[in-house]
Design a protein around this motif. Structure first.
Motif, mmCIF file in Angstrom:
data_model
loop_
_atom_site.group_PDB
_atom_site.id
_atom_site.type_symbol
_atom_site.label_atom_id
_atom_site.label_comp_id
_atom_site.label_asym_id
_atom_site.label_seq_id
_atom_site.Cartn_x
_atom_site.Cartn_y
_atom_site.Cartn_z
ATOM 1 N N ALA A 58 2.648 -0.902 10.635
ATOM 2 C CA ALA A 58 1.702 -0.051 9.921
ATOM 3 C C ALA A 58 0.442 -0.865 9.629
ATOM 4 O O ALA A 58 0.532 -2.009 9.188
ATOM 5 N N ILE B 151 -0.008 5.363 9.574
ATOM 6 C CA ILE B 151 1.033 5.134 8.567
ATOM 7 C C ILE B 151 0.357 4.467 7.375
ATOM 8 O O ILE B 151 -0.312 3.436 7.526
ATOM 9 N N TYR B 152 0.506 5.061 6.177
ATOM 10 C CA TYR B 152 -0.260 4.640 5.001
ATOM 11 C C TYR B 152 0.659 4.194 3.874
ATOM 12 O O TYR B 152 1.734 4.778 3.663
ATOM 13 N N ASP B 153 0.240 3.184 3.144
ATOM 14 C CA ASP B 153 0.804 2.921 1.824
ATOM 15 C C ASP B 153 0.462 4.139 0.962
ATOM 16 O O ASP B 153 -0.689 4.571 0.911
ATOM 17 N N GLU B 154 1.461 4.730 0.297
ATOM 18 C CA GLU B 154 1.231 5.961 -0.466
ATOM 19 C C GLU B 154 0.096 5.808 -1.478
ATOM 20 O O GLU B 154 -0.662 6.753 -1.735
ATOM 21 N N SER C 186 -3.495 -3.143 -0.156
ATOM 22 C CA SER C 186 -2.065 -2.834 -0.220
ATOM 23 C C SER C 186 -1.266 -4.136 -0.226
ATOM 24 O O SER C 186 -1.580 -5.072 0.512
ATOM 25 N N LYS D 151 6.821 11.358 3.810
ATOM 26 C CA LYS D 151 6.842 9.979 3.344
ATOM 27 C C LYS D 151 8.273 9.509 3.214
ATOM 28 O O LYS D 151 9.218 10.298 3.136
ATOM 29 N N LYS E 52 8.927 0.274 -0.319
ATOM 30 C CA LYS E 52 7.725 0.944 -0.810
ATOM 31 C C LYS E 52 7.567 2.259 -0.075
ATOM 32 O O LYS E 52 8.029 2.407 1.066
ATOM 33 N N ASN E 53 6.920 3.235 -0.712
ATOM 34 C CA ASN E 53 6.701 4.521 -0.080
ATOM 35 C C ASN E 53 5.556 4.450 0.925
ATOM 36 O O ASN E 53 4.445 4.007 0.580
ATOM 37 N N TYR E 54 5.858 4.876 2.147
ATOM 38 C CA TYR E 54 4.830 4.957 3.188
ATOM 39 C C TYR E 54 4.720 6.389 3.689
ATOM 40 O O TYR E 54 5.727 7.083 3.866
ATOM 41 N N THR F 14 0.442 14.102 2.282
ATOM 42 C CA THR F 14 1.427 13.122 1.829
ATOM 43 C C THR F 14 2.845 13.686 1.774
ATOM 44 O O THR F 14 3.731 13.091 1.159
ATOM 45 N N VAL G 19 -2.403 -0.988 7.199
ATOM 46 C CA VAL G 19 -2.656 -0.392 5.890
ATOM 47 C C VAL G 19 -3.901 -1.004 5.232
ATOM 48 O O VAL G 19 -4.485 -1.963 5.725
#
Length: 369
Positions: free
Chosen positions: A334, A292-295, A340, A306, A348-350, A303, A336
């Motif tokens: 997550a 799971i990533y910070d956009e 981040s 999300k 926030k978008n993940y 991507t 990250v």
């Protein structure tokens, strides 16, 4: 050295408090290869130590057969099994020097003085004890005492080494050091080692293969890499990995879409066919925190999947951060990028990398292949 075979092993105990019996190990069958480093791991009461003690002969199995080499050892006394065991407690003789502690077992076996000297020198050299032989246990650190306990096993030159949570009394830094030393020791000795721990990091670091146990049942036997990538069920998936795998309540709406609450995710094309039998059904989605990533930092993954998530808390760990949020009733973690940043309460978008997802049957909790 020697291989070990556990053939349909069951161990039951009398439950003196509640009456009746309980099963500590249930119908376990597997082989430990010659010169292999195999680790038993699982929570307290899962049956891992009981399994080790049955190999040692300290517990008698209720049914099944145990082989060490080509011999059935069911009725063989521990001293005749040609094994050496290292316990959680160092169990050194406080009034003896380190050299005398190393010699003690060999003297009881009526070993010649020349052979005792040779074996003690060998164990002392590979464990870095040469300058400590005239000291007594109270003069040593915890890590040094554990080395002496290992040395007492090495001088016996057994077919099999058994370790029962030998590092649990050490602090975190010493445990890391001793893990490295035990891995190097295995390489030097080329020994068959069976090791019990409740620490999954320890298991993943040391084991060539790992036996994951829960409630007396063997859940999966595999290499650390295989356990991590392809867990057999939700228990293994949640036990192996730090932080543990996230689980989401989901519905497979179509062959290519997965709904989690109000969020619709697209299943990667390569995975669509293997889940086709579950279309329209509730499932459990498993996804590790590192997937799971910070956009802003999702440089190497697709991507398309999300969602804007409101964050509950963030832990700053330097090179990486842990972000906590909820989806439905599930608390999600997550892992990250260290750069981040988000404040608790902000959205926030993940990005969810479903290329690495696992789906589990909601009733059996087994992974859907």
């Amino acid at each position: 050295m020697a291989s070990i075979i556990m053939e349909n092993i069951t161990k039951t105990f009398v439950d003196e408090k509640r009456g009746g019996t309980f099963t500590a190990v249930n119908d376990a069958s597997f082989e430990i290869k010659d010169k292999e480093f195999l680790v038993f791991v699982g929570p307290s009461g899962c049956g891992k130590t009981t399994s080790l003690r049955m190999i040692a002969g300290l517990e008698r199995q209720t049914s099944g057969n145990i082989y060490i080499g080509d011999k059935v050892v069911n009725n063989m006394h521990p001293k005749d099994r040609d094994i050496a065991m290292v316990f959680q407690d160092y169990a050194l003789y406080p009034h003896m020097t380190i050299e005398q502690n190393l010699e003690f077992g060999l003297k009881n076996m009526k070993t010649s003085k020349e052979e005792i000297k040779k074996k003690v020198q060998y164990a002392s050299r590979i464990l870095g004890l040469d300058e400590m032989l005239d000291r007594k246990p109270k003069e040593l650190s915890g890590g040094q005492r554990q080395r002496v306990a290992v040395g007492r096993a090495i001088v016996r030159d057994p077919k099999v080494f058994l370790f029962d949570e030998p590092l649990s009394n050490l602090d975190a830094k010493l445990r890391v050091q001793m893990r490295i030393e035990l891995a190097e020791l295995h390489q030097r000795l080329g020994a068959t080692i069976v090791y019990v721990t409740h620490d999954q990091v320890e298991a993943m670091t040391l084991g060539e293969r790992i036996v994951v146990m829960n409630k007396g049942e063997v859940q999966q036997i595999a290499s650390p890499r295989e356990l991590y990538r392809n867990p057999a069920n939700m228990f293994v998936a949640g036990f192996i990995g730090s932080p543990p795998m996230n689980f989401f309540d989901a519905v497979l709406e179509t062959a290519s879409t997965l709904r989690i609450g109000d969020i619709i995710f697209t299943i990667p094309e390569a995975l669509v066919k293997q889940y086709s039998d579950y279309v329209g059904k509730k499932v459990i989605l498993g996804l590790r925190p590192e997937d799971i990533y910070d956009e802003e930092f999702a440089f190497t993954v697709p991507t398309n999947n999300k969602a804007a998530i409101k964050v509950k808390a963030m832990e700053h760990l330097g090179g990486e951060n842990l972000v906590y949020f909820s989806i439905g009733d599930r608390l999600i973690t997550a892992k990250v990028h260290g750069e981040s940043f988000v404040r608790p309460g902000e959205a926030k978008n993940y990005v969810f990398n479903l290329d690495k997802m696992h789906l589990f049957d909601i009733e059996t909790e087994k992974r859907i292949f």
